[in-house]
Each structure stands twice: as structure tokens, then as C-alpha cells.
Design a protein around this motif. Structure first.
Motif, PDB file in Angstrom:
ATOM      1  N   PHE A   9      39.979  63.057  -2.618  1.00 23.65           N
ATOM      2  CA  PHE A   9      39.671  64.289  -1.887  1.00 23.65           C
ATOM      3  C   PHE A   9      40.720  65.197  -1.514  1.00 23.65           C
ATOM      4  N   ASP A  10      40.588  66.597  -1.576  1.00 20.24           N
ATOM      5  CA  ASP A  10      41.740  67.437  -1.419  1.00 20.24           C
ATOM      6  C   ASP A  10      42.242  67.435  -0.026  1.00 20.24           C
ATOM      7  N   ASP A  11      41.781  66.866   0.970  1.00 18.23           N
ATOM      8  CA  ASP A  11      42.252  66.879   2.310  1.00 18.23           C
ATOM      9  C   ASP A  11      42.387  65.267   2.979  1.00 18.23           C
ATOM     10  N   SER A 116      43.400  62.403   0.532  1.00 14.32           N
ATOM     11  CA  SER A 116      42.976  60.974   0.740  1.00 14.32           C
ATOM     12  C   SER A 116      42.075  60.568  -0.330  1.00 14.32           C
ATOM     13  N   ALA A 117      41.764  59.222  -0.456  1.00 10.15           N
ATOM     14  CA  ALA A 117      40.835  58.851  -1.090  1.00 10.15           C
ATOM     15  C   ALA A 117      40.154  57.667  -0.295  1.00 10.15           C
ATOM     16  N   ILE A 118      39.079  57.131  -0.900  1.00 16.10           N
ATOM     17  CA  ILE A 118      38.075  56.000  -0.269  1.00 16.10           C
ATOM     18  C   ILE A 118      38.049  55.272  -1.390  1.00 16.10           C
ATOM     19  N   ILE A 134      26.294  61.724   0.225  1.00 19.26           N
ATOM     20  CA  ILE A 134      27.690  61.886   0.226  1.00 19.26           C
ATOM     21  C   ILE A 134      28.234  63.135  -0.943  1.00 19.26           C
ATOM     22  N   ALA A 135      27.254  63.680  -1.731  1.00 21.98           N
ATOM     23  CA  ALA A 135      27.521  64.531  -2.429  1.00 21.98           C
ATOM     24  C   ALA A 135      28.234  65.910  -1.879  1.00 21.98           C
ATOM     25  N   PRO A 136      27.571  66.389  -0.697  1.00 23.19           N
ATOM     26  CA  PRO A 136      28.468  67.473   0.028  1.00 23.19           C
ATOM     27  C   PRO A 136      29.734  67.395   0.298  1.00 23.19           C
ATOM     28  N   PHE A 137      30.353  66.177   0.268  1.00 27.11           N
ATOM     29  CA  PHE A 137      31.814  66.037   0.570  1.00 27.11           C
ATOM     30  C   PHE A 137      32.530  66.121  -0.756  1.00 27.11           C
ATOM     31  N   GLY A 138      31.904  66.390  -1.872  1.00 28.77           N
ATOM     32  CA  GLY A 138      32.755  66.662  -3.186  1.00 28.77           C
ATOM     33  C   GLY A 138      33.651  65.453  -3.504  1.00 28.77           C
ATOM     34  N   GLY A 139      34.794  65.590  -4.115  1.00 29.48           N
ATOM     35  CA  GLY A 139      35.807  64.687  -4.404  1.00 29.48           C
ATOM     36  C   GLY A 139      35.544  64.507  -5.963  1.00 29.48           C
TER      37      GLY A 139
END
Length: 174
Positions: A9-11, A116-118, A134-139
Motif C-alpha cells: 500500500f502507498d501509506d 506498508s504491506a500485509i 478489502i477492495a476499497p483499500f486498493g493496493g
């Protein structure tokens, strides 16, 4: 057999938000996580890893219990508890189950500062319902043990979700 999925993710906070959402979905029995970890790369470039399984604590508690029981047999429960607690903590510290720690560190080094990454190891899931949440979180999918077709579906859902979330922010309901 479990499925490994790593999404970046970008943040710095988004991976933690996704983990919280996945844990909610797990309580609803929509996903069964074997293991999960969040990696944050600060703006200064420092890597922070937060794993959901703390084996040091689990080992210490288990070792303390067994040490106490054995100590009771030899009339020194306090010494037995202390020795068991220490042995369990050491054992837990060096035990690696779930997602390999070295893999997490290596892949974590590839994400850019301020992101960050999960890392998730999934036993089973209801994919359509989980993706919807989870789609709205993007990534961006960094690594997965999914088939190429399923990986492409996952990335497409994340891309659509991010675009939908962005459109909702730009055009608030009034």
C-alpha cells in the motif's frame, strides 16, 4: 494447503487497516487466517514488522506452566516455573511457524519508504465476500501463491476498489 498473499500500500497505515478488516472477517467466518504480518517502511526507511503470532510469549507461558508442574514434583515450584518460563521464551523466540520471517524481511525491503504491506497466509476464504470488503483499500499484489488467473482477479478487484473509493471521495453526497 494455505495460500500466501502479499499486498503493498502507498501509506504506512493502510496495511494495518486491512489487517483489522481481515480479523473482523475472520470473526464472521469468511476467512481463516493461519498467519498474518504487517510491514511498515517509515519515511526514514526503517522497517517495522508486526506479526500476529507472538511465539515468545506463548512459549514463555507454556514453559512456565510445565516448569511449575515439574517444580511441584521436586518441591521447588518457583525455581521450576522460572526455568520453564525462560526455556519456553527462548524456544518461542527461535521457532518460526507460518510465514517465514526472512521472507517477510526480504520482501519488506522492496517496498518504498512511507508505505506498508500485509502478508497473509490464508487457510480458506469466501473470496467474493472477502474481496468486496478489502477492495476499497486498493493496493498492489507483490507476491502470491495463487494461480496467475486468480492473482489477476485479485489485482483487478483492488484496482477497481481503489478507483471507486477515490471517486466517492471526490464526489461526496450532499
Amino acid at each position: 494447503m494455505s495460500t500466501l498473499v502479499v499486498v503493498a500500500f502507498d501509506d504506512e497505515y493502510k496495511a494495518n487497516e486491512v489487517l483489522i478488516q481481515l480479523l473482523k472477517l475472520q470473526r464472521e467466518h469468511l476467512i481463516d487466517l493461519e498467519d498474518a504480518a504487517v510491514v511498515v517502511r517509515t519515511k526514514e526507511g526503517k522497517l517495522k514488522i508486526n506479526q500476529t503470532q507472538d511465539l515468545t510469549l506463548e512459549g514463555a507461558l507454556g514453559g512456565g506452566f510445565w516448569g511449575l508442574l515439574i517444580g511441584l514434583l521436586f518441591f521447588n515450584p518457583l525455581l521450576g516455573w522460572a526455568a520453564g518460563f525462560l526455556a519456553g521464551a527462548i524456544s518461542g523466540k527461535f521457532t518460526d511457524i507460518g510465514i517465514d520471517d526472512n521472507f517477510i524481511k526480504e520482501l519488506g525491503q522492496t517496498i518504498s519508504p512511507g508505505s506498508s504491506a500485509i502478508f497473509t497466509l490464508i487457510r480458506k476464504a469466501t473470496p467474493d465476500k472477502v474481496l468486496e470488503e478489502i477492495a476499497p483499500f486498493g493496493g498492489k499484489v507483490l507476491h502470491t501463491s495463487l494461480s496467475k488467473e486468480d492473482e489477476a482477479k485479485l489485482q483487478a478487484a483492488l484496482n477497481r476498489g481503489k478507483a471507486t473509493a477515490a471517486a466517492t471521495i471526490e464526489t461526496p453526497n450532499g
